[in-house]
Write a protein that holds these residues in place. Sequence first.
Motif, PDB file in Angstrom:
ATOM      1  N   ALA A  65       1.531   3.868   9.499  1.00 22.62           N
ATOM      2  CA  ALA A  65       1.926   3.215  10.744  1.00 22.62           C
ATOM      3  C   ALA A  65       1.402   1.778  10.802  1.00 22.62           C
ATOM      4  O   ALA A  65       2.112   0.857  11.204  1.00 22.62           O
ATOM      5  N   LEU A  66       0.154   1.589  10.379  1.00 23.69           N
ATOM      6  CA  LEU A  66      -0.420   0.237  10.392  1.00 23.69           C
ATOM      7  C   LEU A  66       0.347  -0.679   9.447  1.00 23.69           C
ATOM      8  O   LEU A  66       0.658  -1.830   9.784  1.00 23.69           O
ATOM      9  N   ALA A  67       0.651  -0.173   8.258  1.00 25.03           N
ATOM     10  CA  ALA A  67       1.395  -0.994   7.296  1.00 25.03           C
ATOM     11  C   ALA A  67       2.799  -1.299   7.822  1.00 25.03           C
ATOM     12  O   ALA A  67       3.310  -2.414   7.657  1.00 25.03           O
ATOM     13  N   THR A  68       3.412  -0.308   8.475  1.00 27.98           N
ATOM     14  CA  THR A  68       4.752  -0.522   9.025  1.00 27.98           C
ATOM     15  C   THR A  68       4.734  -1.630  10.082  1.00 27.98           C
ATOM     16  O   THR A  68       5.632  -2.483  10.122  1.00 27.98           O
ATOM     17  N   ALA A  69       3.702  -1.633  10.902  1.00 30.64           N
ATOM     18  CA  ALA A  69       3.596  -2.676  11.929  1.00 30.64           C
ATOM     19  C   ALA A  69       3.473  -4.055  11.292  1.00 30.64           C
ATOM     20  O   ALA A  69       4.006  -5.042  11.818  1.00 30.64           O
ATOM     21  N   GLN A  70       2.795  -4.128  10.159  1.00 31.60           N
ATOM     22  CA  GLN A  70       2.701  -5.420   9.450  1.00 31.60           C
ATOM     23  C   GLN A  70       4.062  -5.852   8.933  1.00 31.60           C
ATOM     24  O   GLN A  70       4.422  -7.035   8.974  1.00 31.60           O
ATOM     25  N   VAL A  71       4.827  -4.885   8.442  1.00 35.06           N
ATOM     26  CA  VAL A  71       6.172  -5.212   7.933  1.00 35.06           C
ATOM     27  C   VAL A  71       7.062  -5.686   9.083  1.00 35.06           C
ATOM     28  O   VAL A  71       7.802  -6.669   8.951  1.00 35.06           O
ATOM     29  N   VAL A  72       6.983  -4.995  10.212  1.00 36.48           N
ATOM     30  CA  VAL A  72       7.775  -5.405  11.381  1.00 36.48           C
ATOM     31  C   VAL A  72       7.395  -6.833  11.794  1.00 36.48           C
ATOM     32  O   VAL A  72       8.259  -7.673  12.068  1.00 36.48           O
ATOM     33  N   THR A  73       6.107  -7.103  11.822  1.00 38.07           N
ATOM     34  CA  THR A  73       5.644  -8.444  12.204  1.00 38.07           C
ATOM     35  C   THR A  73       6.179  -9.494  11.237  1.00 38.07           C
ATOM     36  O   THR A  73       6.638 -10.567  11.650  1.00 38.07           O
TER      37      THR A  73
ATOM     38  N   ALA B 182       1.005  14.525   3.301  1.00 34.02           N
ATOM     39  CA  ALA B 182       0.897  13.116   3.708  1.00 34.02           C
ATOM     40  C   ALA B 182       0.217  12.257   2.654  1.00 34.02           C
ATOM     41  O   ALA B 182      -0.342  11.218   2.964  1.00 34.02           O
ATOM     42  N   GLU B 183       0.287  12.697   1.398  1.00 35.23           N
ATOM     43  CA  GLU B 183      -0.377  11.929   0.336  1.00 35.23           C
ATOM     44  C   GLU B 183       0.344  10.604   0.082  1.00 35.23           C
ATOM     45  O   GLU B 183      -0.302   9.587  -0.194  1.00 35.23           O
ATOM     46  N   VAL B 184       1.660  10.637   0.165  1.00 36.86           N
ATOM     47  CA  VAL B 184       2.440   9.430  -0.127  1.00 36.86           C
ATOM     48  C   VAL B 184       3.274   9.039   1.093  1.00 36.86           C
ATOM     49  O   VAL B 184       4.002   9.855   1.649  1.00 36.86           O
ATOM     50  N   GLY B 185       3.132   7.786   1.483  1.00 39.26           N
ATOM     51  CA  GLY B 185       3.974   7.236   2.546  1.00 39.26           C
ATOM     52  C   GLY B 185       4.998   6.309   1.952  1.00 39.26           C
ATOM     53  O   GLY B 185       4.798   5.747   0.860  1.00 39.26           O
ATOM     54  N   GLU B 186       6.088   6.169   2.651  1.00 38.01           N
ATOM     55  CA  GLU B 186       7.196   5.354   2.140  1.00 38.01           C
ATOM     56  C   GLU B 186       7.659   4.427   3.261  1.00 38.01           C
ATOM     57  O   GLU B 186       7.867   4.873   4.387  1.00 38.01           O
ATOM     58  N   ILE B 187       7.788   3.154   2.959  1.00 41.02           N
ATOM     59  CA  ILE B 187       8.318   2.205   3.945  1.00 41.02           C
ATOM     60  C   ILE B 187       9.448   1.432   3.281  1.00 41.02           C
ATOM     61  O   ILE B 187       9.214   0.642   2.357  1.00 41.02           O
ATOM     62  N   LEU B 188      10.660   1.693   3.715  1.00 42.81           N
ATOM     63  CA  LEU B 188      11.807   0.911   3.239  1.00 42.81           C
ATOM     64  C   LEU B 188      12.108  -0.138   4.299  1.00 42.81           C
ATOM     65  O   LEU B 188      12.011   0.144   5.492  1.00 42.81           O
ATOM     66  N   TRP B 189      12.461  -1.323   3.875  1.00 38.90           N
ATOM     67  CA  TRP B 189      12.856  -2.334   4.863  1.00 38.90           C
ATOM     68  C   TRP B 189      14.125  -3.015   4.386  1.00 38.90           C
ATOM     69  O   TRP B 189      14.376  -3.128   3.177  1.00 38.90           O
ATOM     70  N   THR B 190      14.934  -3.416   5.368  1.00 39.55           N
ATOM     71  CA  THR B 190      16.254  -3.955   5.024  1.00 39.55           C
ATOM     72  C   THR B 190      16.546  -5.205   5.848  1.00 39.55           C
ATOM     73  O   THR B 190      16.085  -5.357   6.974  1.00 39.55           O
ATOM     74  N   LEU B 191      17.320  -6.073   5.253  1.00 40.04           N
ATOM     75  CA  LEU B 191      17.869  -7.228   5.959  1.00 40.04           C
ATOM     76  C   LEU B 191      19.380  -7.055   6.014  1.00 40.04           C
ATOM     77  O   LEU B 191      19.972  -6.494   5.088  1.00 40.04           O
ATOM     78  N   PRO B 192      20.019  -7.528   7.076  1.00 39.17           N
ATOM     79  CA  PRO B 192      21.473  -7.366   7.166  1.00 39.17           C
ATOM     80  C   PRO B 192      22.198  -8.357   6.248  1.00 39.17           C
ATOM     81  O   PRO B 192      21.566  -9.226   5.648  1.00 39.17           O
TER      82      PRO B 192
ATOM     83  N   THR C 205      -4.625   4.899  -9.991  1.00 37.48           N
ATOM     84  CA  THR C 205      -6.018   4.986  -9.544  1.00 37.48           C
ATOM     85  C   THR C 205      -6.108   5.985  -8.398  1.00 37.48           C
ATOM     86  O   THR C 205      -5.150   6.204  -7.661  1.00 37.48           O
ATOM     87  N   ASP C 206      -7.294   6.540  -8.232  1.00 34.39           N
ATOM     88  CA  ASP C 206      -7.494   7.504  -7.152  1.00 34.39           C
ATOM     89  C   ASP C 206      -7.573   6.796  -5.805  1.00 34.39           C
ATOM     90  O   ASP C 206      -7.950   5.639  -5.718  1.00 34.39           O
ATOM     91  N   GLY C 207      -7.222   7.515  -4.790  1.00 34.15           N
ATOM     92  CA  GLY C 207      -7.444   7.019  -3.430  1.00 34.15           C
ATOM     93  C   GLY C 207      -6.417   6.006  -2.977  1.00 34.15           C
ATOM     94  O   GLY C 207      -5.274   6.015  -3.410  1.00 34.15           O
ATOM     95  N   LEU C 208      -6.857   5.145  -2.062  1.00 31.00           N
ATOM     96  CA  LEU C 208      -5.946   4.203  -1.416  1.00 31.00           C
ATOM     97  C   LEU C 208      -5.317   3.246  -2.405  1.00 31.00           C
ATOM     98  O   LEU C 208      -6.008   2.617  -3.201  1.00 31.00           O
ATOM     99  N   SER C 209      -4.017   3.140  -2.336  1.00 26.57           N
ATOM    100  CA  SER C 209      -3.334   2.105  -3.112  1.00 26.57           C
ATOM    101  C   SER C 209      -1.913   1.978  -2.591  1.00 26.57           C
ATOM    102  O   SER C 209      -1.421   2.821  -1.843  1.00 26.57           O
ATOM    103  N   SER C 210      -1.304   0.879  -2.966  1.00 33.28           N
ATOM    104  CA  SER C 210       0.091   0.680  -2.566  1.00 33.28           C
ATOM    105  C   SER C 210       0.858   0.096  -3.727  1.00 33.28           C
ATOM    106  O   SER C 210       0.276  -0.477  -4.657  1.00 33.28           O
ATOM    107  N   ARG C 211       2.154   0.289  -3.690  1.00 34.72           N
ATOM    108  CA  ARG C 211       3.005  -0.273  -4.743  1.00 34.72           C
ATOM    109  C   ARG C 211       4.328  -0.693  -4.129  1.00 34.72           C
ATOM    110  O   ARG C 211       4.971   0.101  -3.439  1.00 34.72           O
ATOM    111  N   SER C 212       4.707  -1.931  -4.374  1.00 36.19           N
ATOM    112  CA  SER C 212       6.024  -2.396  -3.951  1.00 36.19           C
ATOM    113  C   SER C 212       7.006  -2.126  -5.069  1.00 36.19           C
ATOM    114  O   SER C 212       6.738  -2.453  -6.237  1.00 36.19           O
ATOM    115  N   VAL C 213       8.115  -1.517  -4.723  1.00 36.48           N
ATOM    116  CA  VAL C 213       9.066  -1.023  -5.716  1.00 36.48           C
ATOM    117  C   VAL C 213      10.414  -1.706  -5.511  1.00 36.48           C
ATOM    118  O   VAL C 213      10.848  -1.922  -4.375  1.00 36.48           O
TER     119      VAL C 213
END
Lengths: 59, 327
Positions: B204-212, B160-170, B250-258
Amino acid sequence: MGAAPNSLQQAELTEEQAREKEREWFLDAETGELKPDERPGDDPRSQPRPVRAARWTFD
Amino acid sequence: MDLRLTERSAEPLTEDRVWARHPRRTGAVLIVGAGAVGGFVAEELARIGFSPLHLVDPDTLALENIVRHPLGAPELGQPKATALAGRIRRDFPSCAAVGHCADFTALPDEERWSLVRWADVLVAATDSAACQRAVNKAALMAGRPAVFPAVWVDPRIRDAEVGEILWTLPGRRTPCYECAAAFRRAASDTQAARGARVDIQLIALATAQVVTALAHPDDARSALLDRRHTAIYLHGFTPTSPGVEAVFPTDGLSSRSVRVPFPPRPCPVCRGWRYVASTDASAGRDDGLPPPRGGAQPRWPVGAVLTAVLLLVTVLFVVSLAQSTHS
């Protein structure tokens, strides 16, 4: 009260880390790799290597 | 607002009190997969105010699930979807959560369609690439945005080191799941995948932000979404493994939009491809999302333009030839 301590500066990124943090990456879905965008002036030898995206995920 | 009383308190759950600390954001969400990620996503969406929520999952809660699932020992052996919906209704009476103990891919078309068409946003949080693809197709058919949260399973990294959130628009406004996940294997032994709850909950928290953000383009959170960067990778609170430190320096918490490019050939599902996908020039104009950073950069289909020019020259040549023959 008074001036804020300087300890925050120690938590800032190094120049190299900040530069890498700004780098754009893209997902190459053909190869399943995260790849760095090339930036003008970059030495190709110093480019980060692609990172293979995990083939599997779980919920 | 329902003024039902809680069992232990005489205080009514008035809406202005429940959302006194942050404004309610609501909307209908279909969550396919009520496991470690989907379960916490559902709970967080209920806290934000979303209703109704429809949860779809064929599995029952097993003992090894409870260390990283919103449900616990009292719900062992119960279907995850219905038990979690019941828990959410109890804890958040303003959320009309409905559970469906079913495999989304095995649902009859009509039933699947009835679940999809009322949803404002779809979430696919399953461990099955086939099911993720089925949700993608359904979202495209219904013209709904979709979010695909997941955790990487790979021997090179910690659990569970890396999470992935893909989001799409139709409407080919963004690449679809198929465009972004052509390399995904159809099946895996992910049932046994390990993973720490703390890192899974971050996803899960980040995903809820994306949904919002997708459901409420006027919300400040929509500034997080940039149509040129539709994959978000999160690194949990754990030392960074060498295999991914190039992406997470960097170590620890971070995010990257790709950035997720459209494929070089037409996608078999959304038909989007690199040269005729909606141009960045139109980005954000019809979906309420902000325009991409760095300004608009329309891409021209070079091949099509050259063909048109060649055709025009040929027609002019034939016309002039015909005229000279007649004269």
